[in-house]
Design a protein around this motif. Structure first.
Motif, PDB file in Angstrom:
ATOM      1  N   LEU A  67       9.941   2.181   6.618  1.00 41.93           N
ATOM      2  CA  LEU A  67       9.758   2.782   5.084  1.00 41.93           C
ATOM      3  C   LEU A  67      10.706   3.425   4.535  1.00 41.93           C
ATOM      4  O   LEU A  67      10.959   3.462   3.424  1.00 41.93           O
ATOM      5  N   GLY A  68      11.541   3.918   5.448  1.00 39.59           N
ATOM      6  CA  GLY A  68      12.587   5.022   4.952  1.00 39.59           C
ATOM      7  C   GLY A  68      12.304   6.614   5.206  1.00 39.59           C
ATOM      8  O   GLY A  68      13.155   7.290   4.721  1.00 39.59           O
ATOM      9  N   GLY A 101      15.555   5.772  -3.459  1.00 44.38           N
ATOM     10  CA  GLY A 101      16.221   4.674  -2.686  1.00 44.38           C
ATOM     11  C   GLY A 101      15.054   4.289  -1.656  1.00 44.38           C
ATOM     12  O   GLY A 101      15.014   3.164  -1.322  1.00 44.38           O
ATOM     13  N   VAL A 102      13.914   4.999  -1.377  1.00 44.18           N
ATOM     14  CA  VAL A 102      12.973   4.272  -0.522  1.00 44.18           C
ATOM     15  C   VAL A 102      12.193   3.456  -1.411  1.00 44.18           C
ATOM     16  O   VAL A 102      11.800   2.361  -0.854  1.00 44.18           O
ATOM     17  N   LYS A 103      12.014   3.688  -2.724  1.00 43.99           N
ATOM     18  CA  LYS A 103      11.127   2.794  -3.357  1.00 43.99           C
ATOM     19  C   LYS A 103      12.206   1.408  -3.768  1.00 43.99           C
ATOM     20  O   LYS A 103      11.472   0.525  -3.785  1.00 43.99           O
ATOM     21  N   ALA A 104      13.509   1.498  -3.871  1.00 46.43           N
ATOM     22  CA  ALA A 104      14.206   0.376  -3.843  1.00 46.43           C
ATOM     23  C   ALA A 104      14.037  -0.494  -2.687  1.00 46.43           C
ATOM     24  O   ALA A 104      14.019  -1.744  -2.605  1.00 46.43           O
ATOM     25  N   ASN A 105      14.076   0.237  -1.519  1.00 53.19           N
ATOM     26  CA  ASN A 105      13.775  -0.311  -0.086  1.00 53.19           C
ATOM     27  C   ASN A 105      12.437  -1.258  -0.163  1.00 53.19           C
ATOM     28  O   ASN A 105      12.311  -2.422   0.357  1.00 53.19           O
ATOM     29  N   LEU A 106      11.368  -0.552  -0.433  1.00 48.62           N
ATOM     30  CA  LEU A 106      10.035  -0.846  -0.261  1.00 48.62           C
ATOM     31  C   LEU A 106      10.031  -2.183  -1.559  1.00 48.62           C
ATOM     32  O   LEU A 106       9.546  -3.263  -1.084  1.00 48.62           O
ATOM     33  N   GLU A 107      10.501  -2.030  -2.549  1.00 45.97           N
ATOM     34  CA  GLU A 107      10.540  -3.175  -3.561  1.00 45.97           C
ATOM     35  C   GLU A 107      10.986  -4.464  -3.054  1.00 45.97           C
ATOM     36  O   GLU A 107      10.762  -5.531  -3.097  1.00 45.97           O
ATOM     37  N   PHE A 108      12.346  -4.334  -2.369  1.00 48.84           N
ATOM     38  CA  PHE A 108      13.007  -5.328  -1.737  1.00 48.84           C
ATOM     39  C   PHE A 108      12.312  -6.112  -0.694  1.00 48.84           C
ATOM     40  O   PHE A 108      11.982  -7.172  -0.564  1.00 48.84           O
ATOM     41  N   LYS A 109      11.507  -5.214   0.059  1.00 50.26           N
ATOM     42  CA  LYS A 109      10.575  -5.801   1.494  1.00 50.26           C
ATOM     43  C   LYS A 109       9.528  -6.554   0.975  1.00 50.26           C
ATOM     44  O   LYS A 109       9.112  -7.614   1.456  1.00 50.26           O
ATOM     45  N   LEU A 110       9.119  -6.034  -0.200  1.00 50.73           N
ATOM     46  CA  LEU A 110       7.778  -6.594  -0.495  1.00 50.73           C
ATOM     47  C   LEU A 110       8.332  -8.029  -1.478  1.00 50.73           C
ATOM     48  O   LEU A 110       7.570  -9.091  -1.167  1.00 50.73           O
ATOM     49  N   LYS A 111       9.299  -7.932  -1.947  1.00 50.70           N
ATOM     50  CA  LYS A 111       9.823  -9.300  -2.803  1.00 50.70           C
ATOM     51  C   LYS A 111      10.137 -10.040  -1.715  1.00 50.70           C
ATOM     52  O   LYS A 111       9.891 -11.393  -1.830  1.00 50.70           O
ATOM     53  N   ARG A 112      10.613 -10.022  -0.569  1.00 52.97           N
ATOM     54  CA  ARG A 112      11.139 -10.670   0.384  1.00 52.97           C
ATOM     55  C   ARG A 112       9.887 -11.335   1.201  1.00 52.97           C
ATOM     56  O   ARG A 112       9.867 -12.547   1.581  1.00 52.97           O
ATOM     57  N   CYS A 162       0.815  -1.238  -0.073  1.00 55.52           N
ATOM     58  CA  CYS A 162      -0.028  -0.069  -0.077  1.00 55.52           C
ATOM     59  C   CYS A 162       0.818   1.361   0.074  1.00 55.52           C
ATOM     60  O   CYS A 162       0.362   2.082  -0.705  1.00 55.52           O
ATOM     61  N   LYS A 163       1.954   1.100   0.757  1.00 53.92           N
ATOM     62  CA  LYS A 163       2.794   2.456   0.936  1.00 53.92           C
ATOM     63  C   LYS A 163       3.414   2.470  -0.433  1.00 53.92           C
ATOM     64  O   LYS A 163       3.610   3.725  -0.926  1.00 53.92           O
ATOM     65  N   LEU A 164       4.069   1.469  -1.209  1.00 50.99           N
ATOM     66  CA  LEU A 164       4.402   1.472  -2.367  1.00 50.99           C
ATOM     67  C   LEU A 164       3.626   2.386  -3.260  1.00 50.99           C
ATOM     68  O   LEU A 164       4.075   3.143  -4.020  1.00 50.99           O
ATOM     69  N   LEU A 165       2.411   1.797  -3.379  1.00 53.27           N
ATOM     70  CA  LEU A 165       1.386   2.197  -4.590  1.00 53.27           C
ATOM     71  C   LEU A 165       1.321   3.536  -4.050  1.00 53.27           C
ATOM     72  O   LEU A 165       1.129   4.491  -5.223  1.00 53.27           O
ATOM     73  N   LEU A 166       1.007   4.026  -3.100  1.00 53.65           N
ATOM     74  CA  LEU A 166       0.531   5.613  -2.501  1.00 53.65           C
ATOM     75  C   LEU A 166       1.904   6.385  -2.858  1.00 53.65           C
ATOM     76  O   LEU A 166       1.571   7.490  -3.374  1.00 53.65           O
TER      77      LEU A 166
END
Length: 201
Positions: A149-150, A183-194, A114-118
């Motif tokens: 979230l960063g 940087g925040v986007k990369a962090n969230l995408e990594f967390k979501l993938k994991r 949700c945070k990534l989308l928003l």
């Protein structure tokens, strides 16, 4: 900068503009954990849900907010709510707030997605310079979640709000700036993938 009326869809979550048809589902989601009993959150109790909806709708109509109902994308069930709020079009700023999920969905991939989308829509489509998050000083879990979230802490607004129960709230303010988004986007995408990998195993 106007968010308009949008639906944001991911693998786990779907954010749909709030309507009155969603109230029954939201009541059920809030009842999962009796979330309104947490004094440091703004989750409406069943008897206050209609008033909560009216206020959210008024803010939307004034262009100050865009409230969403959050669905489990796979089950197509209502699991919570979030919104863009304190929209400041002139300065290209907004806040993501009024977020809560059914207890069974907390600390899951849902919040991360949700945070990534928003955030992606705010920075990449709306062109925001900053996105803000605010939470109660006493809500330590929320502060840790925002920091994961960063977002960076801007400060504390002392005696910021008088709550319905008469308590005067100190509000902790966080933000993510436009140049930090990559940087925040990369962090969230990594967390979501994991998180998705953990679910599949």
């Amino acid at each position: 900068m106007s968010p308009g009326s949008i639906t944001l869809t991911g693998q786990h979550a779907r954010l749909t503009p709030l309507t009155q048809d969603h109230l029954t589902g939201l009541q059920a989601a809030a009842s999962d954990g009796r979330l309104w009993e947490l004094f440091f959150t703004s989750v409406p109790s069943p008897e206050n849900l209609t008033a909560w909806f009216t206020i959210a709708s008024e803010q939307r109509d004034k262009g100050l907010a865009l409230p969403f109902t959050v669905f489990d994308q796979i089950q197509n069930t209502v699991i919570g709510t979030t919104r863009y709020c304190n929209i400041d079009s002139a300065n290209k700023r907004l806040e993501i707030g009024y977020t809560w999920y059914a207890q069974s969905y907390q600390r899951s991939a849902i919040n991360t997605e949700c945070k990534l989308l928003l955030l992606a829509h705010a920075f990449e489509i709306l062109g925001c310079n900053a996105v803000e998050f605010r939470t109660d000083w006493l809500n330590q879990r929320s502060q840790k979640a925002i920091e994961r979230l960063g977002a960076k802490r801007d400060g504390v607004l002392r005696s910021h709000m008088v709550l319905p129960d008469g308590r005067v709230r100190d509000t902790v303010v966080y933000s993510i700036l436009k140049h930090e988004w990559i940087g925040v986007k990369a962090n969230l995408e990594f967390k979501l993938k994991r998180a998705a990998s953990d679910i599949s195993t």
